[in-house]
Design a protein around this motif. Structure first.
Motif, PDB file in Angstrom:
ATOM      1  N   GLY A   8       0.833  -1.198   0.000  1.00 41.08           N
ATOM      2  CA  GLY A   8       0.000   0.000   0.000  1.00 41.08           C
ATOM      3  C   GLY A   8       0.864   1.243   0.000  1.00 41.08           C
ATOM      4  O   GLY A   8       2.090   1.162   0.023  1.00 41.08           O
ATOM      5  N   SER A   9       0.174   2.390  -0.005  1.00 47.20           N
ATOM      6  CA  SER A   9       0.905   3.665   0.037  1.00 47.20           C
ATOM      7  C   SER A   9       1.174   4.094   1.475  1.00 47.20           C
ATOM      8  O   SER A   9       2.195   4.734   1.745  1.00 47.20           O
ATOM      9  N   GLY A  16      -7.223   1.476  10.317  1.00 49.15           N
ATOM     10  CA  GLY A  16      -7.768   0.468   9.395  1.00 49.15           C
ATOM     11  C   GLY A  16      -6.668  -0.447   8.879  1.00 49.15           C
ATOM     12  O   GLY A  16      -6.829  -1.674   8.826  1.00 49.15           O
ATOM     13  N   HIS A  17      -5.537   0.145   8.524  1.00 51.59           N
ATOM     14  CA  HIS A  17      -4.382  -0.669   8.087  1.00 51.59           C
ATOM     15  C   HIS A  17      -3.880  -1.551   9.235  1.00 51.59           C
ATOM     16  O   HIS A  17      -3.561  -2.718   9.034  1.00 51.59           O
ATOM     17  N   LYS A  41       0.126   9.087  -7.079  1.00 56.65           N
ATOM     18  CA  LYS A  41      -0.370   9.911  -5.971  1.00 56.65           C
ATOM     19  C   LYS A  41       0.666  10.946  -5.576  1.00 56.65           C
ATOM     20  O   LYS A  41       1.856  10.759  -5.792  1.00 56.65           O
ATOM     21  N   LEU A  73       4.442  -5.187  -8.110  1.00 52.33           N
ATOM     22  CA  LEU A  73       4.255  -5.869  -6.825  1.00 52.33           C
ATOM     23  C   LEU A  73       4.641  -7.346  -6.906  1.00 52.33           C
ATOM     24  O   LEU A  73       5.253  -7.893  -5.989  1.00 52.33           O
ATOM     25  N   ARG A  87      -4.931  -7.916   0.944  1.00 49.91           N
ATOM     26  CA  ARG A  87      -5.563  -6.607   0.755  1.00 49.91           C
ATOM     27  C   ARG A  87      -6.801  -6.526   1.621  1.00 49.91           C
ATOM     28  O   ARG A  87      -7.462  -7.533   1.879  1.00 49.91           O
ATOM     29  N   ARG A  90     -12.904  -2.507   2.060  1.00 48.06           N
ATOM     30  CA  ARG A  90     -13.708  -1.656   2.950  1.00 48.06           C
ATOM     31  C   ARG A  90     -15.169  -1.651   2.556  1.00 48.06           C
ATOM     32  O   ARG A  90     -16.048  -1.586   3.387  1.00 48.06           O
ATOM     33  N   TYR A  97     -11.836  -2.581  -8.292  1.00 49.25           N
ATOM     34  CA  TYR A  97     -10.415  -2.262  -8.430  1.00 49.25           C
ATOM     35  C   TYR A  97      -9.547  -3.392  -7.879  1.00 49.25           C
ATOM     36  O   TYR A  97      -8.569  -3.812  -8.505  1.00 49.25           O
ATOM     37  N   MET A 101      -6.937  -5.870  -9.824  1.00 49.93           N
ATOM     38  CA  MET A 101      -5.531  -5.950  -9.421  1.00 49.93           C
ATOM     39  C   MET A 101      -5.120  -7.392  -9.112  1.00 49.93           C
ATOM     40  O   MET A 101      -4.055  -7.852  -9.520  1.00 49.93           O
ATOM     41  N   LEU A 126     -12.780   4.857   6.348  1.00 48.22           N
ATOM     42  CA  LEU A 126     -11.482   5.506   6.574  1.00 48.22           C
ATOM     43  C   LEU A 126     -10.547   5.403   5.369  1.00 48.22           C
ATOM     44  O   LEU A 126     -10.520   4.399   4.670  1.00 48.22           O
ATOM     45  N   SER A 128      -6.445   7.212   4.097  1.00 46.82           N
ATOM     46  CA  SER A 128      -5.350   8.107   4.476  1.00 46.82           C
ATOM     47  C   SER A 128      -5.692   9.553   4.110  1.00 46.82           C
ATOM     48  O   SER A 128      -5.360  10.487   4.850  1.00 46.82           O
ATOM     49  N   SER A 129      -6.386   9.738   2.984  1.00 46.70           N
ATOM     50  CA  SER A 129      -6.751  11.109   2.564  1.00 46.70           C
ATOM     51  C   SER A 129      -7.704  11.757   3.560  1.00 46.70           C
ATOM     52  O   SER A 129      -7.572  12.946   3.873  1.00 46.70           O
TER      53      SER A 129
HETATM   54  N1  COA Z   1      -8.440   0.752   6.267  1.00 49.24           N
HETATM   55  C1  COA Z   1      -8.414   2.053   6.010  1.00 49.24           C
HETATM   56  N2  COA Z   1      -8.023   2.573   4.837  1.00 49.24           N
HETATM   57  C2  COA Z   1      -7.616   1.721   3.896  1.00 49.24           C
HETATM   58  C3  COA Z   1      -7.607   0.346   4.093  1.00 49.24           C
HETATM   59  C4  COA Z   1      -8.041  -0.135   5.352  1.00 49.24           C
HETATM   60  N3  COA Z   1      -8.076  -1.425   5.627  1.00 49.24           N
HETATM   61  N4  COA Z   1      -7.181  -0.251   2.978  1.00 49.24           N
HETATM   62  C5  COA Z   1      -6.922   0.729   2.101  1.00 49.24           C
HETATM   63  N5  COA Z   1      -7.180   1.917   2.653  1.00 49.24           N
HETATM   64  C6  COA Z   1      -7.071   3.217   2.004  1.00 49.24           C
HETATM   65  C7  COA Z   1      -5.695   3.789   1.975  1.00 49.24           C
HETATM   66  O1  COA Z   1      -5.457   4.583   3.099  1.00 49.24           O
HETATM   67  C8  COA Z   1      -5.699   4.566   0.695  1.00 49.24           C
HETATM   68  O2  COA Z   1      -6.238   5.843   0.951  1.00 49.24           O
HETATM   69  P1  COA Z   1      -5.851   7.108   0.017  1.00 49.24           P
HETATM   70  O3  COA Z   1      -6.286   6.797  -1.382  1.00 49.24           O
HETATM   71  O4  COA Z   1      -6.600   8.214   0.639  1.00 49.24           O
HETATM   72  O5  COA Z   1      -4.341   7.269   0.113  1.00 49.24           O
HETATM   73  C9  COA Z   1      -6.665   3.799  -0.210  1.00 49.24           C
HETATM   74  O6  COA Z   1      -7.430   3.021   0.651  1.00 49.24           O
HETATM   75  C10 COA Z   1      -6.037   2.806  -1.179  1.00 49.24           C
HETATM   76  O7  COA Z   1      -4.706   2.808  -1.027  1.00 49.24           O
HETATM   77  P2  COA Z   1      -3.686   1.610  -0.892  1.00 49.24           P
HETATM   78  O8  COA Z   1      -4.219   0.421  -0.223  1.00 49.24           O
HETATM   79  O9  COA Z   1      -2.477   2.206  -0.298  1.00 49.24           O
HETATM   80  O10 COA Z   1      -3.553   1.225  -2.356  1.00 49.24           O
HETATM   81  P3  COA Z   1      -2.895   2.005  -3.548  1.00 49.24           P
HETATM   82  O11 COA Z   1      -3.959   2.077  -4.576  1.00 49.24           O
HETATM   83  O12 COA Z   1      -2.217   3.262  -3.163  1.00 49.24           O
HETATM   84  O13 COA Z   1      -1.749   1.006  -3.951  1.00 49.24           O
HETATM   85  C11 COA Z   1      -0.861  -1.158  -4.562  1.00 49.24           C
HETATM   86  C12 COA Z   1      -2.058  -0.334  -4.147  1.00 49.24           C
HETATM   87  C13 COA Z   1       0.404  -0.716  -3.864  1.00 49.24           C
HETATM   88  C14 COA Z   1      -1.171  -2.561  -4.117  1.00 49.24           C
HETATM   89  C15 COA Z   1      -0.756  -1.096  -6.102  1.00 49.24           C
HETATM   90  O14 COA Z   1      -0.743   0.237  -6.520  1.00 49.24           O
HETATM   91  C16 COA Z   1       0.477  -1.815  -6.645  1.00 49.24           C
HETATM   92  O15 COA Z   1       0.604  -2.999  -6.512  1.00 49.24           O
HETATM   93  N6  COA Z   1       1.378  -1.079  -7.296  1.00 49.24           N
HETATM   94  C17 COA Z   1       2.613  -1.636  -7.860  1.00 49.24           C
HETATM   95  C18 COA Z   1       2.560  -1.655  -9.374  1.00 49.24           C
HETATM   96  C19 COA Z   1       1.949  -2.926  -9.872  1.00 49.24           C
HETATM   97  O16 COA Z   1       2.362  -4.016  -9.545  1.00 49.24           O
HETATM   98  N7  COA Z   1       0.942  -2.782 -10.745  1.00 49.24           N
HETATM   99  C20 COA Z   1       0.279  -3.927 -11.354  1.00 49.24           C
HETATM  100  C21 COA Z   1      -0.835  -4.459 -10.493  1.00 49.24           C
HETATM  101  S1  COA Z   1      -2.366  -3.688 -10.910  1.00 49.24           S
END
Ligand code: COA
Length: 158
Positions: A8-9, A16-17, A41, A73, A87, A90, A97, A101, A126, A128-129
């Motif tokens: 994740g980011s 939540g994380h 982002k 990834l 993953r 929520r 999405y 993925m 919830l 992060s934003s």
């Molecule tokens: N509780 C609360 N918030 C949660 C959550 C939880 N359990 N799970 C996710 N979120 C939120 C995060 O805070 C984040 O919020 P934001 O958008 O406000 O920052 C949002 O949900 C989703 O973010 P995240 O889970 O960090 O996913 P991402 O979309 O930023 O990244 C990766 C997801 C890292 C898995 C993906 O981008 C990746 O694998 N990238 C590598 C490149 C790749 O391999 N691509 C090919 C595969 S498609």
């Protein structure tokens, strides 16, 4: 030995994380939190800051480590000998999405499975934003993030 990646980011890590990290760590031998430098982002925190906050909040979990990654990834997972991607889901809106993925990752590496954990209902709204926006306007994020993140954001937006 079952090794999983929770990617994740984490900009920043929220309760939540943490809920997902704790539950996943109980299911596998070793859990790697993969912190992505996401080019799509505009992060508030540097990768190093995000890693420091994750380490501070998960140090009591002995089978959890935190590492940065870039690129695909599945490549990071293969490098770490991980066969599971974790993953959190929520709401239904996450599903499309996440399914895309998971299927993409499986098509890239058939040895890697994605498992989804249902997010704790208290954190289903919830993100992060949301946390950053509340903190930016001086709102109370106490119930949403670990104490170290609360302190960090307070000083950042002072
Ligand atoms: N509780 C609360 N918030 C949660 C959550 C939880 N359990 N799970 C996710 N979120 C939120 C995060 O805070 C984040 O919020 P934001 O958008 O406000 O920052 C949002 O949900 C989703 O973010 P995240 O889970 O960090 O996913 P991402 O979309 O930023 O990244 C990766 C997801 C890292 C898995 C993906 O981008 C990746 O694998 N990238 C590598 C490149 C790749 O391999 N691509 C090919 C595969 S498609």
């Amino acid at each position: 030995m079952k090794i999983a990646i929770y990617p994740g980011s984490f900009d920043p890590v929220t309760n939540g994380h943490i809920d997902i990290i704790f539950r996943a760590s109980e299911m596998v031998d070793h859990l790697i939190i993969g912190v992505l430098s996401n080019v799509k982002k505009q992060p508030l925190l540097t990768v190093e800051e995000r890693i420091d906050l994750l380490k501070a909040t998960t140090k009591y979990l002995k089978n959890v480590e935190v590492e940065a990654f870039s690129g695909l990834l599945v490549d990071f997972a293969a490098k770490k000998n991980a066969t599971i991607i974790v993953r959190g889901l929520r709401a239904m809106s996450d599903f499309e999405y996440e399914l895309q993925m998971a299927q993409t990752n499986r098509s890239l590496n058939k040895n890697i499975e994605t498992i989804f954990l249902a997010t704790n209902i208290h954190y289903s709204f919830l993100s992060s934003s949301v946390v950053k926006e509340i903190a930016m306007f001086g709102g109370d994020i106490h119930a949403l993030v670990p104490p170290v993140v609360e302190e960090y954001l307070k000083s950042k937006f002072k």
